[in-house]
Design an enzyme around this catalytic site. Structure first.
Site, PDB file in Angstrom:
ATOM      1  N   LYS A 188       1.101  -0.979   0.182  1.00  0.00           N
ATOM      2  CA  LYS A 188       0.159   0.456  -0.264  1.00  0.00           C
ATOM      3  C   LYS A 188       0.807   1.234  -0.031  1.00  0.00           C
ATOM      4  O   LYS A 188       2.132   1.236   0.098  1.00  0.00           O
ATOM      5  CB  LYS A 188      -0.819  -0.504   1.160  1.00  0.00           C
ATOM      6  CG  LYS A 188      -0.112   0.332   2.321  1.00  0.00           C
ATOM      7  CD  LYS A 188       0.382   1.340   3.348  1.00  0.00           C
ATOM      8  CE  LYS A 188       1.064   1.985   4.773  1.00  0.00           C
ATOM      9  NZ  LYS A 188       1.432   2.690   5.092  1.00  0.00           N
ATOM     10  N   ASP A 215      -2.481  -1.988  10.370  1.00  0.00           N
ATOM     11  CA  ASP A 215      -2.302  -1.997   8.197  1.00  0.00           C
ATOM     12  C   ASP A 215      -3.206  -2.863   8.830  1.00  0.00           C
ATOM     13  O   ASP A 215      -3.813  -3.503   6.785  1.00  0.00           O
ATOM     14  CB  ASP A 215      -1.449  -1.772   8.337  1.00  0.00           C
ATOM     15  CG  ASP A 215      -1.010  -0.361   8.367  1.00  0.00           C
ATOM     16  OD1 ASP A 215      -1.075   0.414   8.784  1.00  0.00           O
ATOM     17  OD2 ASP A 215       0.373   0.394   7.871  1.00  0.00           O
TER      18      ASP A 215
END
Length: 324
Positions: free
Chosen positions: A11, A160
């Site tokens: 990401k 995350d």
């Protein structure tokens, strides 16, 4: 024996704002996270032990890699310097799944990680690997856990992990998860980063470059002077810009407040960012997470590819990819 291979995607952070410090010591954040087409391959294999009954007492010395009543974990990677025990987030993900759902099983979990995502880079590589293990074991053991249940489990491993779960659920068809509105590749994240609101993903090309250093996330957050931050992202305007394909709004509100610390403390991050802006001329260049990776966004594949050819000699771990 059952096995499954999951693409574990990296990401980038299109924005990060740090609102304040919570009583539990974590920081309250508001950010936009976007998955990109750079991934590790994580293969999870389950070898059932048919010879041992789950409730059979152990007569031999306990195996430090065993948990529950007879589950062992064996982890390997293509990078010899990566830990293969509880220090690895993917290992801890397997341990958590075994302890939570499979105490009555006996056998071996084998995890093989083919790393491509740079390590300690601000790209959630470790969290993505952990998410892949959670999803893989859910499929192999036929637990039929929904995405929400897996996210609740994943946040115990890291902030995350829920976002990585959401993206992998959307992108890996072999996981056989029922469609869930929480699945997606771009989200507004709040809380410590685990509270997600899926939004329309940004579509563009990404030039990614990691200086050959490691950055401590705890050090960055600990060194931040929140009162001194002058430039913050307007998250809602950024979301509107993505929805409208308004690249002026997008670039204007792509702000990572962690740069206030990292760019000052690590000259190679500042150098990489300046070089990317000067040489590559992206729509916007920004540090991802707490660093050290810097990325530039391009609407033109040709322009981005030309920039990649110029910058790939600066840092070994430089990639030209796209958002998902």
């Amino acid at each position: 024996m059952k096995d499954i291979t999951v693409n574990a995607y990296a990401k980038i952070n299109l924005s990060i704002d740090v609102i304040g410090k919570r009583p539990d010591g974590y920081h309250e954040v508001l950010m936009v996270m976007q998955q990109i087409d750079l991934f590790d391959k994580v293969t999870v294999k389950w070898i059932e032990d048919q010879s041992e009954k789950p409730d059979q007492k152990q007569e031999t010395a306990p195996n430090p890699n065993q948990m529950g009543k007879g589950i062992s974990i064996n982890l390997s990677t293509n990078l010899p310097f990566l830990p293969d025990d509880h220090r690895n987030l993917a290992y801890r993900a397997a341990s958590l799944m075994a302890e939570t759902y499979c105490r009555n099983r006996a056998g071996e979990i084998r995890i093989k990680i083919e790393k491509r995502i740079p390590v300690s880079a601000g790209l959630a590589g470790g969290s993505s690997n952990a998410a892949a293990v959670l999803l893989g074991l859910n499929r192999i053991w036929e637990l039929d856990l929904g995405l929400t249940s897996l996210m609740d489990l994943g946040v115990k491993l890291g902030a995350d992990v829920p976002f990585c779960l959401a993206g992998q659920a959307a992108l890996n068809e072999n996981l056989c998860l029922q469609w869930d509105e929480r699945a997606g590749t771009c989200a507004v994240a709040s809380g410590i980063g685990e509270q997600l609101e899926q939004i329309k993903p940004l579509k563009c090309w990404v030039l990614l470059s990691k200086p050959p250093i490691a950055v401590s996330t705890a050090q960055v957050y600990g060194g931040m002077d929140l009162a001194a931050i002058k430039n913050r992202p307007n998250t809602m305007e950024l979301v509107c810009g993505i929805k409208e394909h308004n690249y002026h709004k997008i670039s204007k509100n792509m702000v990572n407040v962690l740069e206030n610390y990292s760019l000052k403390e690590y000259s190679s991050i500042m150098y990489t960012k300046n070089k990317m802006v000067e040489t590559g001329k992206p729509m916007k260049a920004l540090m991802s997470g707490s660093g050290p990776t810097v990325f530039g966004l391009y609407t033109s594949r040709k322009k981005g590819k030309e920039a990649f050819e110029r910058l790939k000699y600066m840092n070994k771990e430089t990639f030209f990819i796209k958002t998902l």
